[in-house]
Design an enzyme around this catalytic site. Structure first.
Site, short mmCIF file in Angstrom:
data_model
loop_
_atom_site.label_atom_id
_atom_site.label_comp_id
_atom_site.label_asym_id
_atom_site.label_seq_id
_atom_site.Cartn_x
_atom_site.Cartn_y
_atom_site.Cartn_z
N THR A 374 92.36 61.99 133.34
CA THR A 374 92.96 62.46 132.24
C THR A 374 93.31 61.40 131.30
O THR A 374 93.11 60.20 131.48
CB THR A 374 94.41 62.87 132.84
OG1 THR A 374 94.12 63.85 133.92
CG2 THR A 374 95.49 63.55 132.00
N SER A 445 99.62 72.04 136.75
CA SER A 445 99.44 70.86 136.09
C SER A 445 100.59 69.82 136.37
O SER A 445 101.77 70.12 136.65
CB SER A 445 98.99 70.59 134.88
OG SER A 445 98.80 69.55 134.37
N GLY A 467 97.54 61.98 137.68
CA GLY A 467 97.88 62.72 138.46
C GLY A 467 99.40 63.18 138.50
O GLY A 467 100.11 63.02 137.61
O1 DON Z 1 96.76 68.53 135.32
C1 DON Z 1 96.85 67.57 136.21
O2 DON Z 1 97.91 67.39 136.68
C2 DON Z 1 95.61 66.95 136.78
N1 DON Z 1 94.51 67.35 136.47
C3 DON Z 1 95.54 65.55 136.12
C4 DON Z 1 94.60 64.50 136.68
C5 DON Z 1 94.78 63.22 136.21
O3 DON Z 1 95.62 62.77 135.70
C6 DON Z 1 93.61 62.25 136.70
N2 DON Z 1 94.16 60.82 136.18
N3 DON Z 1 94.15 60.01 137.33
#
Ligand code: DON
Length: 561
Positions: A374, A445, A467
């Site tokens: 992300t 998300s 995440g």
């Molecule tokens: O939408 C979400 O919450 C996840 N798909 C975000 C993933 C993310 O931030 C990956 N980074 N480390």
């Protein structure tokens, strides 16, 4: 805070912009606008667009498309995004370009011989959800920008075609993924390397297939992707690889304009993203839960404890109540003042709270949210346009599935669903019915693009990658600015803390003082110590101008004018 500068030595002559030494200034100041992203080239493109007459929305779109080239492992048009846009007249728009489950998605799609195989939602064709990012960028540019997509995508085409000088971390990542990502290794071959080529800092990294794809978008518009040659190629590749996203999923994709979430904290207004993001709700919940405490006077350890307790409560709610509001009833009562007051009263500075289930917010019949690895970047301009955008293909290099010949890395966003109740996803998050797989549903998300307004005027745009830590980084950054009154760069550099209810552990960065760690241990927290948590990028008002701050923990770079 620590400021690091890195420079990359050009390996080929001729590409001045892309191969001249890149200075990763993490803090940039200017009177006309600022852009904070995870990559100096993307930040620079944002400012170039402002200088050539575009507004912050044009700049954000150019940034998003550029990030798909210079950080293709984090986001791109094979993924999705949330855009929070503030217009100079004060109106704020939340464009939801999140991926959707394909029409053929089923609850048992990740079972093999009756047993769940969690890898199936993480790697390969089955993990892919219908991408929305390109539609989101195009709609943002059309409705709020003033430059054509063709112009906004041009710098990204150049970077993909000619390559750009990579930094050491990205080189290591490419080396680690050399075999799993044949298309990337293919780029090595174009570059005179072989599939075993070892990438190193300063190498040029061209992506000729991606360049051709971007060029088709410049020439034919988004129809090329959603209804044209790309859709056909994706359809064929998916059918062959056993994926479920087909041409009709792409043709049916729609960006949804939602009502932004609004709340207050310490006298300012916080505007953030509504479901299917859980970010806005839980940032507001956590802030309201801790607002009755004086976090500025608390010791470091006390502050980490109080924040951790509030995070735990919020994430228990997340696991039960949150999902795509077009499919699940997500109660607005989650932000009800009495409900949060009762929960906050359970938090004590000197004792650990056991949270064994979600809370019971008021769930009046119609009182639900509207039925209808992300990257985060923030851009603002002097006209009063502000953009906070978080974009993702989910984990590093997404599903790892690249539609052959297109260079477009597809997401693995299906893993953001609760693939079975109570079964943790890649990020250890669990969910319930509200976030179960359903055809055309959007996975929950944590992405939290957020704006802060004082007396109606924007003072900050922020958000993060990482995440579930996106939510807690955003809280921490807001506490840094609003409670501790730190300058923006110090707020982003301040030690981070994260609790997501399950697993029941408090994640803290090594930078927390020994005294704080001792205090937390004494209270009975199960501590998990991480070197670094997350990547945040923010722009803010400073005097009459702007400050852009990109993540102090990484090789990043902000820009301003
Ligand atoms: O939408 C979400 O919450 C996840 N798909 C975000 C993933 C993310 O931030 C990956 N980074 N480390």
């Amino acid at each position: 805070m620590i400021m690091r500068r890195f420079s990359i030595v050009a390996t080929l002559a001729g590409f001045a912009l892309l191969t001249s030494p890149v200075f990763a200034e993490k803090v940039a100041r200017g009177e006309q606008g600022a852009a904070a992203t995870e990559h100096p080239l993307a930040s620079k493109v944002g400012i170039d667009v402002l200088k050539s007459g575009g507004n912050a929305v044009d700049a954000a779109v150019a940034v998003g498309l550029m990030l798909g080239v210079v950080a293709p492992h984090h986001s791109g048009i094979g993924g999705g995004c949330f855009l929070l846009i503030r217009r100079p007249d004060g109106a704020i728009f939340a464009l939801d370009a999140r991926e959707t489950a394909p029409a053929a998605a089923t609850r048992d799609m990740f079972l093999r011989d009756g047993k769940l195989d969690p890898l199936l939602s993480q790697r390969g064709a089955l993990a892919v959800a219908t991408p929305g990012a390109l539609a989101g960028y195009a709609l943002a540019a059309k409705t709020h920008g003033r430059k054509p997509l063709r112009e906004l995508i041009a710098p990204a085409i150049e970077a993909a075609e000619n390559g750009f000088a990579i930094h050491g971390d990205f080189a290591e990542l490419l080396n680690a993924h050399q075999e799993t990502f044949p298309e990337m290794a293919g780029a090595a071959a174009i570059h005179g390397g072989t599939i075993e080529a070892r990438w190193k800092a300063g190498d040029l990294f061209p992506q000729i297939h991606l360049a051709a794809s971007y060029r088709s978008i410049a020439d034919q518009g988004t129809d090329w992707f959603y209804r044209g040659a790309f859709a056909e190629k994706l359809d064929a590749a998916m059918r062959e690889a056993g994926g479920r996203v087909v041409a009709s999923d792409l043709a049916g994709y729609e960006v949804i304009s939602r009502e932004p979430l609004r709340g207050s904290y310490r006298g300012v207004e916080i505007v953030s993203f509504p479901p299917p993001s859980s970010g806005g709700i839980h940032v507001l919940q956590i802030l309201r839960l801790v607002e009755r405490f004086d976090l500025a006077k608390a010791s470091e350890g006390e502050r980490a404890h109080l924040l951790g307790e509030a995070m735990k409560i919020a994430f228990a709610d997340r696991a039960h109540w949150l999902g795509d509001p077009d499919f699940a009833r997500v109660p607005r009562g989650l932000l009800d003042a009495d409900y949060l007051g009762e929960l906050s009263a359970k938090i004590a500075p000197d004792r650990l709270l056991g949270v064994d289930r979600a809370g019971q917010p008021p769930v009046a019949g119609i009182d639900v949210f509207e039925k209808k690895h992300t990257t985060h970047f923030s851009v603002a301009d002097a006209e009063g346009w502000w953009v906070a955008c978080t974009a993702t293909i989910n984990t590093t290099f997404g599903s790892g599935f690249v539609v052959p010949g297109t260079g477009i890395v597809l997401n693995n966003e299906m893993d953001d669903f609760a693939i079975q109740p109570g079964v943790p996803n890649y990020f250890g998050l669990i969910g319930a019915e509200a976030n179960a797989v359903e055809p055309r549903k959007r996975p929950l998300s944590s992405m939290t693009p957020t704006l802060v307004l004082r007396d109606g005027q924007p003072i900050l745009a922020l958000g993060a990658a990482g995440g579930p830590t996106i939510i807690t980084q955003t809280v921490g950054n807001l506490v840094g600015v609003l409670d501790l009154e730190l300058p923006l760069d110090s707020a982003l550099a301040a030690p981070r803390v994260h609790h997501q209810w399950r697993p029941d552990e408090l994640r803290i960065e090594t930078a927390w003082s020994e005294a704080a760690q001792g205090h937390l241990t004494q209270l009975g927290h199960r501590l998990k110590i991480n070197g670094k948590i997350g990547v945040s990028n923010a722009v803010g008002r400073e005097g009459t101008g702007f400050i852009g701050v990109s993540e102090p923990r990484q090789n990043t770079g902000a820009a301003a004018w």
